[in-house]
Enzyme design. Structure first.
Site, PDB file in Angstrom:
ATOM      1  NE  ARG A 104      -2.689   0.634   3.580  1.00 41.22           N
ATOM      2  CZ  ARG A 104      -3.447   1.117   4.550  1.00 41.22           C
ATOM      3  NH1 ARG A 104      -4.659   1.539   4.295  1.00 41.22           N
ATOM      4  NH2 ARG A 104      -3.017   1.165   5.781  1.00 41.22           N
ATOM      5  CB  THR A 108      -1.913   7.168  -3.248  1.00 41.50           C
ATOM      6  OG1 THR A 108      -1.375   5.838  -3.313  1.00 41.50           O
ATOM      7  CG2 THR A 108      -0.961   8.133  -3.948  1.00 41.50           C
ATOM      8  CG  ASP A 202       0.614  -2.398   9.801  1.00 40.31           C
ATOM      9  OD1 ASP A 202       0.829  -3.613   9.572  1.00 40.31           O
ATOM     10  OD2 ASP A 202       0.808  -1.516   8.949  1.00 40.31           O
ATOM     11  CG  ASP A 205       4.181  -2.776  11.088  1.00 39.29           C
ATOM     12  OD1 ASP A 205       4.973  -3.308  10.276  1.00 39.29           O
ATOM     13  OD2 ASP A 205       3.887  -1.561  11.059  1.00 39.29           O
TER      14      ASP A 205
HETATM   15  N1  URA Z   1      -4.180  -2.648   7.302  1.00 36.43           N
HETATM   16  C1  URA Z   1      -3.917  -2.955   8.590  1.00 36.43           C
HETATM   17  O1  URA Z   1      -3.019  -3.743   8.886  1.00 36.43           O
HETATM   18  N2  URA Z   1      -4.669  -2.385   9.552  1.00 36.43           N
HETATM   19  C2  URA Z   1      -5.671  -1.538   9.285  1.00 36.43           C
HETATM   20  O2  URA Z   1      -6.334  -1.060  10.206  1.00 36.43           O
HETATM   21  C3  URA Z   1      -5.937  -1.212   7.931  1.00 36.43           C
HETATM   22  C4  URA Z   1      -5.169  -1.785   6.962  1.00 36.43           C
END
Ligand code: URA
Length: 211
Positions: A104, A108, A202, A205
């Protein structure tokens, strides 16, 4: 329109709440995502077709059920989707695993495809596309585009995630109305940074201990 199902089994809900806690460490987070994925795999395989087979017990011959039809491929969207693979393989050990690499763009928030490696017979397989977070829907939409472009049959594709945002569900349903969506939770919304609220942060992560 494909199915949209929140898998609200108590064990799934309980375990998901545990990993929402920002204080849990990588090991616990990863192990629990594994467990949730196994439980979700059990739920999403409920409609697998069965066929009759003759079996001889120590007592007599009989006709009973066995799995019929298509073999399975699990397709994690890299990188966070990897966290859901082993849990499903516990149930379906013969499944093949294809990979779709998307990242991602932090500015953007748009997904970009950088890697696609799939079993050669995806047109013959039941496909479980896995990614823990269905946020904007961008990655899921592109991943399913990539599968359809390579011959996957829409009716054989199931998208499986842990947490979804209404925005992502809507976008995915609009782009791929023929695909079933399974989630452990439908959360409130996306925030301005594209994170699901309340979400779990995330997922990549937290699975891999980065950041
Ligand atoms: N990706 C993630 O890991 N967490 C989110 O909240 C949105 C996208």
């Amino acid at each position: 329109m494909g199915k949209f199902e929140v898998l609200d089994h108590p064990l799934i809900q309980h375990k998901l709440t545990l990993i929402r806690d920002k204080n849990v460490g990588t090991k616990f987070f990863r192990e629990t995502v594994n467990e949730i994925s196994t439980l979700m795999g059990y739920e999403v395989s409920r409609d697998m077709p069965l066929e009759d087979v003759e079996v001889e017990t120590p007592i007599q011959k009989t006709v009973k059920k066995q799995l019929a039809g298509k073999k399975v491929a699990i397709i994690p969207i890299l990188r966070a989707g990897l966290g859901m693979v082993d849990g499903i393989l516990e149930l379906i050990p013969a499944a093949k695993v294809g990979h779709i690499g998307m990242y991602r763009d932090e500015q953007t928030l748009k997904p970009h495809e950088y890697f696609v490696k799939l079993p050669s017979d995806i047109d013959q397989r039941q496909l479980l596309v896995v990614d823990p977070m269905l946020a904007t829907g961008g990655s899921a939409i592109m991943a399913i585009d990539a599968l359809k472009k390579r011959g996957a049959k829409p009716e054989n594709i199931k998208f499986v995630c842990l947490v979804s945002a209404p925005e992502g569900v809507k976008a995915l349903q609009e782009a791929h109305p023929d695909v079933d969506i399974y989630t452990a939770a439908l959360d409130e919304r996306l925030n301005e940074d594209g994170y699901i609220v309340p979400g779990l942060g995330d997922a990549g992560d937290r699975l891999f201990g980065t950041k």
